[in-house]
Motif scaffolding. Structure first.
Motif, PDB file in Angstrom:
ATOM      1  N   THR A  37       0.836  -1.202   0.000  1.00 26.62           N
ATOM      2  CA  THR A  37       0.000   0.000   0.000  1.00 26.62           C
ATOM      3  C   THR A  37       0.873   1.255   0.000  1.00 26.62           C
ATOM      4  O   THR A  37       0.646   2.193  -0.775  1.00 26.62           O
ATOM      5  CB  THR A  37      -0.928   0.003   1.224  1.00 26.62           C
ATOM      6  N   TYR A  38       1.877   1.279   0.866  1.00 25.57           N
ATOM      7  CA  TYR A  38       2.777   2.429   0.933  1.00 25.57           C
ATOM      8  C   TYR A  38       3.734   2.457  -0.256  1.00 25.57           C
ATOM      9  O   TYR A  38       4.138   3.525  -0.710  1.00 25.57           O
ATOM     10  CB  TYR A  38       3.586   2.392   2.234  1.00 25.57           C
ATOM     11  N   ASP A  39       4.053   1.289  -0.748  1.00 22.99           N
ATOM     12  CA  ASP A  39       5.073   1.167  -1.787  1.00 22.99           C
ATOM     13  C   ASP A  39       4.549   1.515  -3.173  1.00 22.99           C
ATOM     14  O   ASP A  39       5.273   2.080  -3.998  1.00 22.99           O
ATOM     15  CB  ASP A  39       5.585  -0.283  -1.773  1.00 22.99           C
ATOM     16  N   ALA A  40       3.282   1.176  -3.449  1.00 21.71           N
ATOM     17  CA  ALA A  40       2.837   1.252  -4.838  1.00 21.71           C
ATOM     18  C   ALA A  40       1.425   1.777  -5.058  1.00 21.71           C
ATOM     19  O   ALA A  40       1.105   2.216  -6.158  1.00 21.71           O
ATOM     20  CB  ALA A  40       2.949  -0.134  -5.478  1.00 21.71           C
ATOM     21  N   TYR A  41       0.562   1.733  -4.059  1.00 21.22           N
ATOM     22  CA  TYR A  41      -0.856   1.974  -4.331  1.00 21.22           C
ATOM     23  C   TYR A  41      -1.432   3.271  -3.762  1.00 21.22           C
ATOM     24  O   TYR A  41      -2.418   3.785  -4.288  1.00 21.22           O
ATOM     25  CB  TYR A  41      -1.699   0.785  -3.825  1.00 21.22           C
ATOM     26  N   GLY A  42      -0.862   3.787  -2.693  1.00 18.37           N
ATOM     27  CA  GLY A  42      -1.431   4.976  -2.083  1.00 18.37           C
ATOM     28  C   GLY A  42      -0.752   6.254  -2.542  1.00 18.37           C
ATOM     29  O   GLY A  42       0.448   6.257  -2.838  1.00 18.37           O
ATOM     30  N   THR A  43      -1.508   7.348  -2.611  1.00 18.60           N
ATOM     31  CA  THR A  43      -0.889   8.650  -2.838  1.00 18.60           C
ATOM     32  C   THR A  43      -0.301   9.127  -1.515  1.00 18.60           C
ATOM     33  O   THR A  43      -0.670   8.627  -0.437  1.00 18.60           O
ATOM     34  CB  THR A  43      -1.921   9.669  -3.332  1.00 18.60           C
ATOM     35  N   VAL A  44       0.591  10.096  -1.579  1.00 14.76           N
ATOM     36  CA  VAL A  44       1.201  10.609  -0.350  1.00 14.76           C
ATOM     37  C   VAL A  44       0.128  11.178   0.572  1.00 14.76           C
ATOM     38  O   VAL A  44       0.167  10.971   1.796  1.00 14.76           O
ATOM     39  CB  VAL A  44       2.268  11.681  -0.675  1.00 14.76           C
ATOM     40  N   GLU A  45      -0.853  11.884   0.003  1.00 14.55           N
ATOM     41  CA  GLU A  45      -1.916  12.463   0.818  1.00 14.55           C
ATOM     42  C   GLU A  45      -2.716  11.366   1.527  1.00 14.55           C
ATOM     43  O   GLU A  45      -3.037  11.478   2.723  1.00 14.55           O
ATOM     44  CB  GLU A  45      -2.857  13.302  -0.052  1.00 14.55           C
ATOM     45  N   GLU A  46      -3.050  10.310   0.793  1.00 17.77           N
ATOM     46  CA  GLU A  46      -3.783   9.191   1.403  1.00 17.77           C
ATOM     47  C   GLU A  46      -2.943   8.517   2.485  1.00 17.77           C
ATOM     48  O   GLU A  46      -3.447   8.183   3.565  1.00 17.77           O
ATOM     49  CB  GLU A  46      -4.159   8.165   0.332  1.00 17.77           C
ATOM     50  N   LEU A  47      -1.675   8.331   2.205  1.00 14.21           N
ATOM     51  CA  LEU A  47      -0.805   7.630   3.146  1.00 14.21           C
ATOM     52  C   LEU A  47      -0.555   8.437   4.414  1.00 14.21           C
ATOM     53  O   LEU A  47      -0.398   7.877   5.500  1.00 14.21           O
ATOM     54  CB  LEU A  47       0.526   7.284   2.470  1.00 14.21           C
ATOM     55  N   GLN A  48      -0.524   9.751   4.288  1.00 10.25           N
ATOM     56  CA  GLN A  48      -0.386  10.585   5.481  1.00 10.25           C
ATOM     57  C   GLN A  48      -1.585  10.421   6.398  1.00 10.25           C
ATOM     58  O   GLN A  48      -1.438  10.297   7.628  1.00 10.25           O
ATOM     59  CB  GLN A  48      -0.223  12.051   5.071  1.00 10.25           C
TER      60      GLN A  48
END
Length: 287
Positions: A37-48
């Motif tokens: 998820t962090y590596d390939a699928y989420g945007t930075v905004e989503e991951l934050q």
């Protein structure tokens, strides 16, 4: 799931630690999804926002996130409930559960740092990369989980793990850099955070081959630290030291010869078969 379980089986094969193996094996499978998820699928905004949800341990913060992230968050919440059930009877849940949550939070913070580096196209120094890589190696979360479910679990031992002692740092570096050397060429074919190899090449202005040599020397030095810590840490239960050292041993096996046997599970078939599938006979001869 088999490849994940094998790592925990390597940490300790003893029957009395089956709870730790089974629980952490499930956790490892979820962490694979978390990592992707962090590596390939989420945007930075989503991951934050995803990371903040873990920091607050509040599923309500995931309401605006993709369904896949909600599923992963819910799965980790369920695992946390399970670890609470497993430790309530022993009276350890009051310190095991908070340490488990903190270990998860530390892991996702490490993942978020890498996601930001990737988004910015930033290549950290090798030294900077290793500091964060100690978190993303997953060694701290598995050591916390395994020890937390063992009969010798105490707040002092879990506090020791949380303090990131030398043996844990060394095992984490070994796992992180060996994984990177085995997988970096494939991963760099797409947009991906720089691995230990690229960071080492940049920091020292050296070739890939020279970076490999330097990293292997780093691994040798880490093993010296592990050996020293196993000999002198008399106030820490031996099984706690052993499970961390064994994590590093499993990393050596999984990524030897720069091959990623975790991702390419067929390379582990012989090990899985000999350990878990085919029975073997003990010599009954009495001498």
């Amino acid at each position: 799931m088999v490849e994940s379980y094998l790592w925990l089986f390597a940490m300790s094969y003893l029957p009395e630690y089956s709870n730790g193996r089974m629980f952490a094996g499930k956790l490892a499978t979820i962490i694979v999804l978390l990592d992707d998820t962090y590596d390939a699928y989420g945007t930075v905004e989503e991951l934050q926002l995803f990371t903040e949800a873990f920091q607050r341990w509040d599923i309500r913060l995931t309401e605006s996130l993709p369904q896949s992230m909600k599923v992963i968050f819910e799965a980790i919440l369920e695992l946390c409930e399970e670890i609470e059930e497993l430790t309530t009877e022993s009276g350890n849940s009051n310190f095991v559960v908070p340490h488990f949550k903190q270990a998860i939070c530390n892991l996702v913070k490490g993942y978020l740092v890498e996601a930001k580096w990737c988004d910015e196209g930033y290549i950290p120094t090798y030294d900077e990369y290793k500091i964060n890589g100690m978190l993303t190696s997953c060694c701290p979360i598995f050591a916390t989980t395994f020890v937390g479910l063992a009969d010798f679990a105490t707040k002092d031992v879990l506090d020791w793990i949380l303090s990131n002692p030398d043996i844990l740092r060394a095992a984490s570096v070994i796992a992180r850099v060996l994984d990177d050397m085995a997988s970096h060429r494939f991963e760099q074919e797409r947009v991906h955070v720089a691995s230990a190899v690229e960071c080492c090449m940049k920091q020292y202005s050296i070739s890939e081959g020279e970076a490999y040599n330097l990293i292997h020397k780093d691994v040798e030095d880490c093993w010296k630290v592990i050996n020293e810590e196993c000999l002198k840490s008399n106030d820490i239960p031996k099984i706690a030291l052993d499970c961390i050292a064994n994590y590093a041993r499993m990393a050596e096996l999984s990524y030897e010869d720069h091959k990623d046997k975790f991702t390419n599970g067929e390379l582990l078939i012989d090990y899985v078969s000999s350990l878990l599938v085919y029975p073997f006979c003990l010599d009954q001869t009495v001498i």
